[in-house]
Design an enzyme around this catalytic site. Structure first.
Site, mmCIF file in Angstrom:
data_model
loop_
_atom_site.group_PDB
_atom_site.id
_atom_site.type_symbol
_atom_site.label_atom_id
_atom_site.label_comp_id
_atom_site.label_asym_id
_atom_site.label_seq_id
_atom_site.Cartn_x
_atom_site.Cartn_y
_atom_site.Cartn_z
ATOM 1 N N SER A 276 59.665 27.871 34.128
ATOM 2 C CA SER A 276 58.572 29.047 33.787
ATOM 3 C C SER A 276 58.687 29.079 32.592
ATOM 4 O O SER A 276 59.527 29.395 31.898
ATOM 5 C CB SER A 276 58.336 30.476 34.967
ATOM 6 N N LYS A 277 57.395 29.196 32.256
ATOM 7 C CA LYS A 277 56.694 29.738 31.017
ATOM 8 C C LYS A 277 57.438 31.456 30.347
ATOM 9 O O LYS A 277 57.563 31.269 29.013
ATOM 10 C CB LYS A 277 55.465 30.707 30.936
ATOM 11 N N ARG A 278 58.210 32.303 31.235
ATOM 12 C CA ARG A 278 58.663 32.921 31.106
ATOM 13 C C ARG A 278 60.092 32.732 30.062
ATOM 14 O O ARG A 278 60.694 33.667 29.975
ATOM 15 C CB ARG A 278 58.250 34.193 31.747
#
Ligand code: GLU
Ligand code: ZN
Length: 510
Positions: A276-278
């Protein structure tokens, strides 16, 4: 659903599009830090465009003011620039299809929405969220598809007037066909979605704000995009977008062929989760900070779903461009493997010329306060001389600080505390004393003579094993138990500094 070999040809990929007419786009939303999945999409699109001699368009999908930021926009441009993925049209580059920021294209979207409405390809829907939810629940309970039920497809003037009188503002919905939509994904083969899974979707919010569902295909159509290479997470939106593309062509809003689609495999982290982007390891910035080379990072990102063939894993961007074939992209998820990324990067570190590698270490040495801005010619020269000592063992550039810092630390030099405690003990005293006097007497200051006098003094003279002989010298002079080759290091450091550090170490002994 596999793509057969006859298909895996330019004719299959290009259809009626001439190679030089190929137009692809990279169209991120400027939210947060650029992440590796995004950069891989940019790389594949760029390589595809360059392979055919086509056009790489860079478009910014900034229609979500609550999430978009100027900082992220700048970071996107800086990232592509740093990676060397140049764009032919887009921010700063300009082009005939601009503006390339969606936030500057609202007039266009308003016009297109009006024409879709007027032609009946789209319609106003007055259903409230509560009503939609209630009917969705009922459909679910009855085991029926729970997407939008077409309630407002046909409304009488009276019904509309009544909704208006209640103060309802309508959303704009696309009228999807009552038939199966089929397309051929260049990676995944034929994909069909039947009408029961193709609900009339919202294009424009009640407040007039256009959604991704509208602006993304509209811009692809108006910008003449011929090929859409993007993440698998968007696969399910493609049939809906094809419906809109067809409408735009029927209305004469866009010409040109329908884009061909290729959905790139997901990038997963450990354990097969979507990266994920995070997650910190997904952030491009992390790799820049650690000092991945652009060549190494791009090479590794290229391998997330594609290979150049044979066993070859290390290849350059021009080699990738020459060989890139989107039909050979693996549809299965690609696992991001940091160890592999590091191995590829270190192969690239070894491929650089000494001067090039030295130059790329400078920002990291500056960051650590070891180099001035701009660096002095003397320190650059010393760095170039030291580079061959570390080139074979360096994985990422940030290691230059630990490996070579002792050469540039000057007054700031300090022995690593743990290493000092371990090695600079009572027993080191005679070793350091013998080393200092031998080095003071050495006739010439060269790697060979340094080695010769130290061996004579410590191994023959004191009868020590090499590890016990050179360990204390290494820690005293380079500050660490692991350093570049010792004798070369001393030569580069110079006699004076070497003797000063041996003396300082002696003075620090308990
Ligand atoms: N702005 C969209 C995203 O970043 C683009 C998706 C697409 O390539 O169509 O997810
Ligand atoms: Zn409705």
């Amino acid at each position: 659903m596999s793509v057969t070999d006859d298909h895996a040809s330019d004719a299959f990929v290009l259809g009626d599009v001439a190679p030089s007419d190929v137009r692809v786009r990279f169209c991120p939303s400027p939210t947060g830090n650029p992440h590796v999945g995004l950069v891989r999409a940019a790389l594949y699109n760029w390589a595809f465009a360059r392979h055919y001699g086509g056009t790489f368009v860079f478009r910014i999908e900034d229609t979500d003011a609550s999430r978009d930021s100027e900082e992220s926009y700048e970071a996107l441009l800086a990232s592509l620039r740093w990676l060397g993925l140049d764009w032919d049209e887009g921010p700063e580059a300009g082009g005939d299809h601009g503006p390339y920021r969606q936030s500057q294209r609202y007039d266009t979207y308003r016009d297109v929405a009006a024409r879709l409405l007027e032609s009946g390809k789209a319609y106003h829907c007055y259903c409230s969220t509560a009503e939609l939810e209630e009917r969705r629940e009922a459909a679910r309970a009855a085991g029926k598809p729970s997407g939008y039920d077409g309630h407002c497809r046909v409304l009488t003037d009276e019904q509309v007037a009544a909704f208006r009188a209640e103060g309802r503002e309508p959303v704009l919905r696309m009228r999807t066909p009552d038939e199966t939509v089929t397309f051929t994904d260049l990676i995944r083969g034929e994909i069909s979605v039947d009408q029961h899974n193709l609900f009339d979707y919202v294009l424009v919010r009640a407040n007039g704000h256009p959604l991704y569902t509208l602006v993304n295909p509209v811009d692809d159509a108006l910008m003449g995009i011929t090929h859409v290479l993007r993440g698998e997470d968007l696969l399910s939106s493609t049939p809906r977008q094809i419906v809109l593309h067809e409408a735009l062509r029927e209305l004469g809003i866009a010409g040109g062929p329908m884009p061909r689609f290729a959905h790139l495999p997901l990038v997963t982290g450990d354990g097969g989760r979507k990266l994920s982007k995070r997650e910190p390891e997904s952030s491009l910035q992390l790799y820049l900070d650690r000092g991945f080379l652009r060549e190494g990072l791009l090479n590794y990102l290229a391998l997330l779903g594609w290979s150049i063939g044979g066993d070859e894993e290390v290849f350059s961007l021009p080699e990738m461009v020459a060989a890139f074939d989107v039909t050979k992209v693996n549809p299965n998820a690609a696992r991001f493997d940091l160890k592999k990324a590091e191995a590829i990067n270190s192969a690239w570190v070894r491929r650089l010329t000494v001067d090039d590698l030295a130059e790329r270490m400078v920002p990291h040495l500056q960051e650590a306060g070891l180099f001035a801005h701009p660096p002095s010619e003397a320190s650059l020269e010393l760095l170039r001389a030291a580079t061959p000592l570390v080139q074979e063992r360096m994985v990422v550039l940030e290691e230059s600080v630990g490996m070579l810092g002792f050469l540039f630390a000057g007054e700031g030099f300090a022995v690593d505390e743990a290493d000092g405690a371990k090695v600079l003990t009572d027993a080191a005293k005679p070793v350091l004393e013998a080393a200092a006097s031998a080095l003071r007497e050495a006739e010439v200051w060269s790697t060979e003579s340094i080695e010769q006098v130290l061996r004579a003094a410590l191994i023959e003279g004191l009868g020590l094993k090499p590890k016990l002989a050179f360990g204390p010298v290494r820690v005293a002079v380079t500050g660490r138990r692991v350093s570049p080759p010792l004798f070369e290091s001393l030569e580069l450091l110079g006699r004076e500094t070497t003797l000063d550090r041996l003396e300082a170490a002696l003075n620090s002994l308990p």
